[in-house]
Motif scaffolding. Sequence first.
Motif, PDB file in Angstrom:
ATOM      1  N   LEU A  88     -22.391  81.563 -16.311  1.00  0.00           N
ATOM      2  CA  LEU A  88     -21.922  81.753 -17.683  1.00  0.00           C
ATOM      3  C   LEU A  88     -21.062  83.018 -17.793  1.00  0.00           C
ATOM      4  N   TRP A 105     -17.589  82.541 -16.574  1.00  0.00           N
ATOM      5  CA  TRP A 105     -16.757  81.552 -17.263  1.00  0.00           C
ATOM      6  C   TRP A 105     -16.089  82.219 -18.469  1.00  0.00           C
ATOM      7  N   ASP A 144     -11.970  79.682 -21.510  1.00  0.00           N
ATOM      8  CA  ASP A 144     -10.539  79.501 -21.841  1.00  0.00           C
ATOM      9  C   ASP A 144     -10.007  80.574 -22.790  1.00  0.00           C
ATOM     10  N   PHE A 185     -17.473  74.055 -28.380  1.00  0.00           N
ATOM     11  CA  PHE A 185     -18.150  73.842 -27.102  1.00  0.00           C
ATOM     12  C   PHE A 185     -18.274  72.352 -26.778  1.00  0.00           C
ATOM     13  N   MET A 219     -15.075  71.204 -25.401  1.00  0.00           N
ATOM     14  CA  MET A 219     -14.879  71.698 -24.035  1.00  0.00           C
ATOM     15  C   MET A 219     -15.731  70.915 -23.038  1.00  0.00           C
ATOM     16  N   LEU A 238     -21.776  73.718 -18.893  1.00  0.00           N
ATOM     17  CA  LEU A 238     -22.141  74.913 -19.659  1.00  0.00           C
ATOM     18  C   LEU A 238     -21.800  74.733 -21.129  1.00  0.00           C
ATOM     19  N   ALA A 239     -20.593  74.239 -21.375  1.00  0.00           N
ATOM     20  CA  ALA A 239     -20.150  74.070 -22.762  1.00  0.00           C
ATOM     21  C   ALA A 239     -21.054  73.088 -23.490  1.00  0.00           C
ATOM     22  N   LEU A 259     -24.347  74.822 -24.293  1.00  0.00           N
ATOM     23  CA  LEU A 259     -24.186  75.819 -25.372  1.00  0.00           C
ATOM     24  C   LEU A 259     -24.079  75.141 -26.735  1.00  0.00           C
TER      25      LEU A 259
END
Lengths: 328, 205
Positions: free
Chosen positions: A8, A11, A14, B103, B106, B136-137, B140
């Motif tokens: 995490l 990352w 973006d 998120f 993404m 991950l997105a 989250l």
Amino acid sequence: MTDELELLRNWDADTAPLTEPARAKARHRLLNTMAHAERHPDTSPSRRHALRLATAAVVAVAVTGTAVLMTKDGADEGDRPDRAGRLSGTAAPRMGNVGAATVLNGAAARAGKQEKPVAPRDDQFIYSKRVITETERRTGAVRTYKDVNWDSVDGSKRSLTMELGRMIWEEPLKKGEGVWPPREWSKLKKLPTDPEKLIPGIIGVGTSSKPMSDFTADDWFDAYFMLGELLKWPVLPQGLRPAAYEALALVPGVKAILGVKDSAGRTGVGIAYPKSPFGQGKYLIFDPESYEFLGFRDERTSASGDKTYIQLSHVVDWAIVDRLKQRP
Amino acid sequence: MTVEPGVRTGAESDASVIARSRDEPEAFAVLFDRYADAVHRYLARRLGGEPADDLMAETFTTAFQQRHRYDPSRATGDGARPWLFGIATNLVGRHRRAEARRFKAMARIPAPADHEEPLADRAAARVGAQAVRQELAGALAVLPARHRDVLLLVAWGGLGYEEVAQALGVPIGTVRSRLHRARSKLREALGGSDPTILREAPGHD
């Protein structure tokens, strides 16, 4: 081994970094908020106190490159009549075609002709008498104060100053504490009297060797502020005051405001820096023809924050004396 | 911003700057220059660049207006970082749905191509990283907000447990348990105990 937290962390989601226009806009917003902030109500407002603190702030501001503050969008707003109106407070002056440079260079020539060599010793005091005419913005009520000050030349002794009629003892500067302009005559003498050298010499409290061609908007605001404070000091080594006027003329964004009044009611030309929220409502006033320096305009807000005063001030007398409370 | 190298030796502490700014508002600009980038980066990772521009500015104006309430004795160290990140996190709170939507999006779409890299690299080596990002997105997006706040203050804000507790005004035990739960969810989403072993990229749901 890589864990989920580290994945995490690595990352960026973006994310693009903060852009310079966005940074400038955010800082501008903050500075506008600051410019309208009340001072802490527990603190008695003191011009001298403020000057000392403000000077420390400028030092911090200068060395961290913090100062101000303008967005590209706002660069020309000084020319807008509504902004000019706010700047003036009382009358409705115009941002003029009379060049600020013409006025400042004229003032430099005049100051150069009139100045006399002085050399106060570090153990002496600079006596000055300042007349301040204060007008409450809402009611128009006017009060006039005659403040007398005895400032220790090198700051090593107690100084006796006055703030709108109230006497204030200022303790000597502590080690590491400083004020701008420097009190020691030896330090003032070291400041360049060539305007093009004076500007790089005073930003960053003399620690910067940056040429003017590389100046950022922040650097220029520092230069403007430091020069203004220098010019407020009643006694300067020969050549420094004309150099400071000429240097001010080199600062981009400095504007002339027509039709302003000085503390004696005379009509003059204001020299302002409308780009900065800190500069709003503040300017130097000159006679439009002789370019004689007539005084300063400033604004203050009452401690409760509900009253605003327009202050017009000028030094009517000064002298170098040996003792506190000694008058010339 | 330009900082002359070496000039800021013995720089004033954040606590001192905040205390000074009570009488001398302009001093507060020092904090802006110290933390604007970090706060912006944290907000941009949570909400994207444009909202971050706005909320970063709001973080500092809010902090400035609340500077009288800053209590250095309750701060860990003298840094204003936890305080500022707490304010920023509260502001994110007004945009919970937008954050979750971001998120989720993404998790579904491939990350934008990095045009500065050779095409071959993008095509091959990035596939794994991209899958991780999507996982991950996705995780989250579905975390409870209070767990997400703790997790992201640690991972993206770079705060320690005590600092997170200070930023959010909750006990440190709460921080630990929220973080533990959030990490478990993340681990699950990444496919087990070793997240470097990736599952297949998920299909669109």
